[in-house]
Structures are given as C-alpha cells and as structure tokens.
Design a protein around this motif. Structure first.
Motif, mmCIF file in Angstrom:
data_model
loop_
_atom_site.group_PDB
_atom_site.id
_atom_site.type_symbol
_atom_site.label_atom_id
_atom_site.label_comp_id
_atom_site.label_asym_id
_atom_site.label_seq_id
_atom_site.Cartn_x
_atom_site.Cartn_y
_atom_site.Cartn_z
ATOM 1 N N ASP A 112 0.824 -1.215 0.000
ATOM 2 C CA ASP A 112 0.000 0.000 0.000
ATOM 3 C C ASP A 112 0.857 1.264 0.000
ATOM 4 O O ASP A 112 0.337 2.375 0.027
ATOM 5 C CB ASP A 112 -1.000 0.006 1.156
ATOM 6 C CG ASP A 112 -0.373 0.113 2.542
ATOM 7 O OD1 ASP A 112 0.838 0.395 2.677
ATOM 8 O OD2 ASP A 112 -1.119 -0.086 3.531
ATOM 9 N N GLY A 113 2.175 1.111 -0.043
ATOM 10 C CA GLY A 113 3.084 2.246 -0.130
ATOM 11 C C GLY A 113 3.465 2.858 1.197
ATOM 12 O O GLY A 113 4.004 3.969 1.245
ATOM 13 N N SER A 114 3.229 2.154 2.292
ATOM 14 C CA SER A 114 3.575 2.699 3.605
ATOM 15 C C SER A 114 4.310 1.669 4.445
ATOM 16 O O SER A 114 4.292 0.475 4.168
ATOM 17 C CB SER A 114 2.315 3.157 4.348
ATOM 18 O OG SER A 114 1.563 2.051 4.812
ATOM 19 N N ALA A 115 4.946 2.197 5.472
ATOM 20 C CA ALA A 115 5.517 1.378 6.536
ATOM 21 C C ALA A 115 4.877 1.865 7.832
ATOM 22 O O ALA A 115 4.579 3.053 7.983
ATOM 23 C CB ALA A 115 7.035 1.519 6.593
ATOM 24 N N GLN A 116 4.620 0.942 8.758
ATOM 25 C CA GLN A 116 3.994 1.285 10.033
ATOM 26 C C GLN A 116 4.906 0.835 11.163
ATOM 27 O O GLN A 116 5.553 -0.216 11.064
ATOM 28 C CB GLN A 116 2.648 0.564 10.187
ATOM 29 C CG GLN A 116 1.719 0.675 9.025
ATOM 30 C CD GLN A 116 0.829 1.900 9.091
ATOM 31 O OE1 GLN A 116 0.819 2.635 10.068
ATOM 32 N NE2 GLN A 116 0.089 2.129 8.038
ATOM 33 N N LEU A 117 4.947 1.613 12.228
ATOM 34 C CA LEU A 117 5.689 1.255 13.432
ATOM 35 C C LEU A 117 4.691 0.999 14.557
ATOM 36 O O LEU A 117 3.779 1.816 14.766
ATOM 37 C CB LEU A 117 6.647 2.372 13.838
ATOM 38 C CG LEU A 117 7.666 2.814 12.802
ATOM 39 C CD1 LEU A 117 8.507 3.963 13.348
ATOM 40 C CD2 LEU A 117 8.554 1.659 12.386
ATOM 41 N N TYR A 118 4.853 -0.122 15.268
ATOM 42 C CA TYR A 118 3.942 -0.520 16.339
ATOM 43 C C TYR A 118 4.709 -0.798 17.620
ATOM 44 O O TYR A 118 5.785 -1.391 17.599
ATOM 45 C CB TYR A 118 3.164 -1.784 15.947
ATOM 46 C CG TYR A 118 2.191 -1.548 14.841
ATOM 47 C CD1 TYR A 118 0.906 -1.097 15.115
ATOM 48 C CD2 TYR A 118 2.564 -1.731 13.521
ATOM 49 C CE1 TYR A 118 0.009 -0.852 14.087
ATOM 50 C CE2 TYR A 118 1.673 -1.483 12.495
ATOM 51 C CZ TYR A 118 0.407 -1.042 12.783
ATOM 52 O OH TYR A 118 -0.466 -0.789 11.761
#
Length: 133
Positions: A112-118
């Motif tokens: 989806d063109g993103s990176a997420q940090l959790y």
C-alpha cells in the motif's frame, strides 16, 4: 506439528540464541524449527492468506509474521499461540522486523506504499511512514 511446508518457503528468521528458526511461505501459516534436531516444534496458525515475512523479537519470546491478509500477527512462543493481530495495512504486508536493540517496537511494510511502526508493549501504532511509490 506436521513436518515441512507444502508450498514454497518465502522468508525465515533466527532466534537470538541460534537454536530456533521460523519459516513462512506461500501458505497461511508459519513453522518454528529446532535447528539441533531439524524438527518442527510448533506451527503458527491464524493467517488466512500466505505469509510473506517473519522475525523474532530480540528477547526470543515473540515472533511477528506478515501476510497477504493485510495483517501482522505477534506470536508468543511460551504460550504457543497468537498474542495479537494487528490490522496493519490495506494491502499485503511484504516485510516485518523488530527493532534490533531491545525490540520495543516492530515495523511492517506493505504494497500500500507505507511502513507502520507498532509498540511491542501494547501494539498501538507509533507512526506511519508514507510516500513510497
């Protein structure tokens, strides 16, 4: 634990002590292997589409997997089950990685063109990195 994957293996990760290896592939589950015996010690069942990425936490207690079902799952090796499901992206998750120093957070990247940090503590989203094309 049934031995072996029935479809191609896509990614692997090593336990910090080097004794275990987790594998995922073009099926909806992962496997954890004892490298001394070569035996599968547990199966990570819960994703509904192929798993594309896997990583161990630095403390060795958790594994994170990313899947074509748009979720990341955090697995507890001591309980041998899924600890939390993160509905992370609107497309397949191509990679998951723990922060290597103390594992305080993990990252997911997606088509989806993103990176997420959790957060590894409460699984809350810390940040979204957008703009990849």
């Amino acid at each position: 634990c049934q031995e072996g994957h029935s479809r191609p293996v896509y990614d692997l990760g090593f336990h910090p002590d080097g004794g275990l290896c987790a594998t995922v592939g073009l099926e909806a589950h992962g496997r954890v292997w004892d490298l001394r015996s070569g035996k599968c010690v547990t199966t990570l069942v819960g994703h509904v589409k192929q798993c594309l990425s896997v990583d161990f936490s630095p403390n060795g207690y958790h594994i994170v997997t990313g899947s074509d079902d748009h979720t990341a799952r955090v697995w507890d090796l001591r309980r041998r089950g899924c600890l939390y499901t993160v509905p992370a992206h609107s497309s397949l998750i191509s990679s998951v990685r723990y922060e290597p120093k103390d594992g305080g957070f993990f990252a997911t990247s997606s088509y989806d063109g993103s990176a997420q940090l959790y957060s590894s503590r409460d699984f809350s989203r810390i940040n979204t990195l957008k703009g990849h094309e």
